[in-house]
Design a protein around this motif. Structure first.
Motif, PDB file in Angstrom:
ATOM      1  N   TYR A   1       0.844  -1.188   0.000  1.00  0.00           N
ATOM      2  CA  TYR A   1       0.000   0.000   0.000  1.00  0.00           C
ATOM      3  C   TYR A   1       0.879   1.238   0.000  1.00  0.00           C
ATOM      4  CZ  TYR A   1      -3.869  -3.084   0.722  1.00  0.00           C
ATOM      5  OH  TYR A   1      -4.802  -4.057   0.538  1.00  0.00           O
ATOM      6  N   PRO A   2       0.502   2.233  -0.788  1.00  0.00           N
ATOM      7  CA  PRO A   2       1.360   3.407  -0.944  1.00  0.00           C
ATOM      8  C   PRO A   2       1.539   4.172   0.368  1.00  0.00           C
ATOM      9  CG  PRO A   2      -0.518   3.479  -2.456  1.00  0.00           C
ATOM     10  CD  PRO A   2      -0.683   2.288  -1.604  1.00  0.00           C
ATOM     11  N   ASP A   3       2.750   4.428   0.716  1.00  0.00           N
ATOM     12  CA  ASP A   3       3.101   5.334   1.806  1.00  0.00           C
ATOM     13  C   ASP A   3       4.454   5.953   1.463  1.00  0.00           C
ATOM     14  OD1 ASP A   3       4.868   3.273   2.352  1.00  0.00           O
ATOM     15  OD2 ASP A   3       4.327   3.074   4.450  1.00  0.00           O
ATOM     16  N   TRP A   4       5.064   6.620   2.396  1.00  0.00           N
ATOM     17  CA  TRP A   4       6.289   7.349   2.111  1.00  0.00           C
ATOM     18  C   TRP A   4       7.425   6.420   1.706  1.00  0.00           C
ATOM     19  CZ3 TRP A   4      10.647   6.438   5.039  1.00  0.00           C
ATOM     20  CH2 TRP A   4      10.457   5.770   6.257  1.00  0.00           C
ATOM     21  N   ARG A   5       7.446   5.194   2.226  1.00  0.00           N
ATOM     22  CA  ARG A   5       8.538   4.281   1.904  1.00  0.00           C
ATOM     23  C   ARG A   5       8.514   3.868   0.437  1.00  0.00           C
ATOM     24  NH1 ARG A   5       7.344   0.286   6.693  1.00  0.00           N
ATOM     25  NH2 ARG A   5       5.302   1.027   6.082  1.00  0.00           N
ATOM     26  N   VAL A   6       7.332   3.731  -0.117  1.00  0.00           N
ATOM     27  CA  VAL A   6       7.215   3.349  -1.525  1.00  0.00           C
ATOM     28  C   VAL A   6       7.765   4.458  -2.420  1.00  0.00           C
ATOM     29  CG1 VAL A   6       5.577   2.813  -3.352  1.00  0.00           C
ATOM     30  CG2 VAL A   6       5.274   1.815  -1.097  1.00  0.00           C
ATOM     31  N   LEU A   7       7.431   5.690  -2.097  1.00  0.00           N
ATOM     32  CA  LEU A   7       7.944   6.816  -2.882  1.00  0.00           C
ATOM     33  C   LEU A   7       9.461   6.937  -2.759  1.00  0.00           C
ATOM     34  CD1 LEU A   7       5.201   9.466  -2.133  1.00  0.00           C
ATOM     35  CD2 LEU A   7       5.478   8.079  -4.183  1.00  0.00           C
ATOM     36  N   VAL A   8       9.972   6.705  -1.556  1.00  0.00           N
ATOM     37  CA  VAL A   8      11.424   6.761  -1.362  1.00  0.00           C
ATOM     38  C   VAL A   8      12.101   5.628  -2.124  1.00  0.00           C
ATOM     39  CG1 VAL A   8      13.254   6.595   0.369  1.00  0.00           C
ATOM     40  CG2 VAL A   8      11.246   7.982   0.832  1.00  0.00           C
ATOM     41  N   LEU A   9      11.488   4.437  -2.123  1.00  0.00           N
ATOM     42  CA  LEU A   9      12.048   3.314  -2.877  1.00  0.00           C
ATOM     43  C   LEU A   9      12.081   3.622  -4.369  1.00  0.00           C
ATOM     44  CD1 LEU A   9      13.062   0.343  -2.920  1.00  0.00           C
ATOM     45  CD2 LEU A   9      10.685  -0.297  -3.315  1.00  0.00           C
ATOM     46  N   LEU A  10      11.000   4.162  -4.893  1.00  0.00           N
ATOM     47  CA  LEU A  10      10.979   4.514  -6.318  1.00  0.00           C
ATOM     48  C   LEU A  10      12.045   5.551  -6.657  1.00  0.00           C
ATOM     49  CD1 LEU A  10       7.193   4.632  -7.189  1.00  0.00           C
ATOM     50  CD2 LEU A  10       8.904   3.108  -8.130  1.00  0.00           C
ATOM     51  N   GLY A  11      12.176   6.544  -5.820  1.00  0.00           N
ATOM     52  CA  GLY A  11      13.198   7.566  -6.055  1.00  0.00           C
ATOM     53  C   GLY A  11      14.613   7.021  -5.924  1.00  0.00           C
ATOM     54  N   ALA A  12      14.823   6.187  -4.906  1.00  0.00           N
ATOM     55  CA  ALA A  12      16.166   5.659  -4.660  1.00  0.00           C
ATOM     56  C   ALA A  12      16.603   4.675  -5.738  1.00  0.00           C
ATOM     57  CB  ALA A  12      16.216   4.981  -3.287  1.00  0.00           C
ATOM     58  N   GLY A  13      15.653   3.994  -6.361  1.00  0.00           N
ATOM     59  CA  GLY A  13      16.017   3.072  -7.424  1.00  0.00           C
ATOM     60  C   GLY A  13      16.089   3.725  -8.785  1.00  0.00           C
ATOM     61  N   SER A  14      15.226   4.690  -9.032  1.00  0.00           N
ATOM     62  CA  SER A  14      15.121   5.290 -10.363  1.00  0.00           C
ATOM     63  C   SER A  14      16.107   6.432 -10.599  1.00  0.00           C
ATOM     64  CB  SER A  14      13.708   5.821 -10.590  1.00  0.00           C
ATOM     65  OG  SER A  14      12.775   4.796 -10.464  1.00  0.00           O
ATOM     66  N   LEU A  15      16.210   7.344  -9.661  1.00  0.00           N
ATOM     67  CA  LEU A  15      17.023   8.546  -9.894  1.00  0.00           C
ATOM     68  C   LEU A  15      18.513   8.250 -10.061  1.00  0.00           C
ATOM     69  CD1 LEU A  15      15.162  11.097  -7.632  1.00  0.00           C
ATOM     70  CD2 LEU A  15      15.029  10.824 -10.106  1.00  0.00           C
ATOM     71  N   PRO A  16      19.141   7.465  -9.192  1.00  0.00           N
ATOM     72  CA  PRO A  16      20.560   7.174  -9.437  1.00  0.00           C
ATOM     73  C   PRO A  16      20.795   6.414 -10.743  1.00  0.00           C
ATOM     74  CG  PRO A  16      19.987   6.618  -7.184  1.00  0.00           C
ATOM     75  CD  PRO A  16      18.705   6.927  -7.895  1.00  0.00           C
ATOM     76  N   SER A  17      19.860   5.545 -11.101  1.00  0.00           N
ATOM     77  CA  SER A  17      19.983   4.826 -12.370  1.00  0.00           C
ATOM     78  C   SER A  17      19.886   5.773 -13.548  1.00  0.00           C
ATOM     79  CB  SER A  17      18.887   3.764 -12.483  1.00  0.00           C
ATOM     80  OG  SER A  17      19.017   2.825 -11.460  1.00  0.00           O
ATOM     81  N   ALA A  18      18.992   6.746 -13.457  1.00  0.00           N
ATOM     82  CA  ALA A  18      18.861   7.729 -14.528  1.00  0.00           C
ATOM     83  C   ALA A  18      20.115   8.592 -14.644  1.00  0.00           C
ATOM     84  CB  ALA A  18      17.636   8.602 -14.292  1.00  0.00           C
TER      85      ALA A  18
END
Length: 134
Positions: free
Chosen positions: A99-116
Motif C-alpha cells: 500500500y502506498p506510503d512514504w517508503r514506496v515513494l522513497v524506494l521509487l526515487g532511490a532506485g530510479s534517480l541514481p539509475s537515470a
C-alpha cells in the motif's frame, strides 16, 4: 553487443533487476517490531531503499559496458521500474502488494534517480566519443 554471450549477460542483468525489485518490495515494510528485528517500538526500517539505491545503478552501469546504446544500457533500470510499479499497483493477483506510503515513494526515487543519472552519464560519454557537437 558483440555476440550471444553479451545477450546472455544482458538477460542475467535484467533478471537480477526483476528479482531485486521483488525482494525490495517484499522487505520494504520491515519494522523494528520484535518479529524479524528487535522490538524498538515498531520504528520502520526500509533497508531495501539503500539496496535499490546501490544495486540498480550498478546494474545499469554493467549493462552499459556491454553497449552504450539506450535500449541495452537502460534495460535493467526499466525492468526494475516496471516490475516495481506492476507489483505496487496490482501485481499478479490484482490485489495491492504494497500500500502506498512514504517508503514506496522513497524506494521509487532511490532506485530510479541514481539509475537515470548513471544512464545519462553513459549516454553523454557515448555522444562525446562519437564526436557529437550540439
Amino acid at each position: 553487443m558483440r555476440g550471444f554471450g553479451d545477450w546472455l549477460v544482458l538477460a542475467a542483468l535484467v533478471l537480477d533487476a526483476v528479482l531485486l525489485a521483488v525482494v525490495e518490495l517484499v522487505y520494504l515494510p520491515l519494522r523494528f517490531d520484535g518479529v524479524l528485528l528487535p522490538d524498538l517500538g515498531g520504528f520502520p526500517f526500509p533497508v531495501t531503499v539503500l539496496l535499490a539505491a546501490v544495486s540498480t545503478p550498478l546494474l545499469v552501469l554493467a549493462a552499459a559496458r556491454l553497449s552504450p546504446k539506450l535500449p541495452v544500457a537502460a534495460a535493467p533500470g526499466f525492468a526494475w521500474l516496471l516490475v516495481t510499479l506492476w507489483l505496487m499497483l496490482g501485481g499478479p493477483g490484482g490485489g495491492f502488494g504494497v500500500y502506498p506510503d512514504w517508503r514506496v515513494l522513497v524506494l521509487l526515487g532511490a532506485g530510479s534517480l541514481p539509475s537515470a543519472v548513471v544512464l545519462g552519464g553513459v549516454l553523454g560519454r557515448a555522444q562525446r566519443a562519437a564526436g557529437f557537437r550540439g
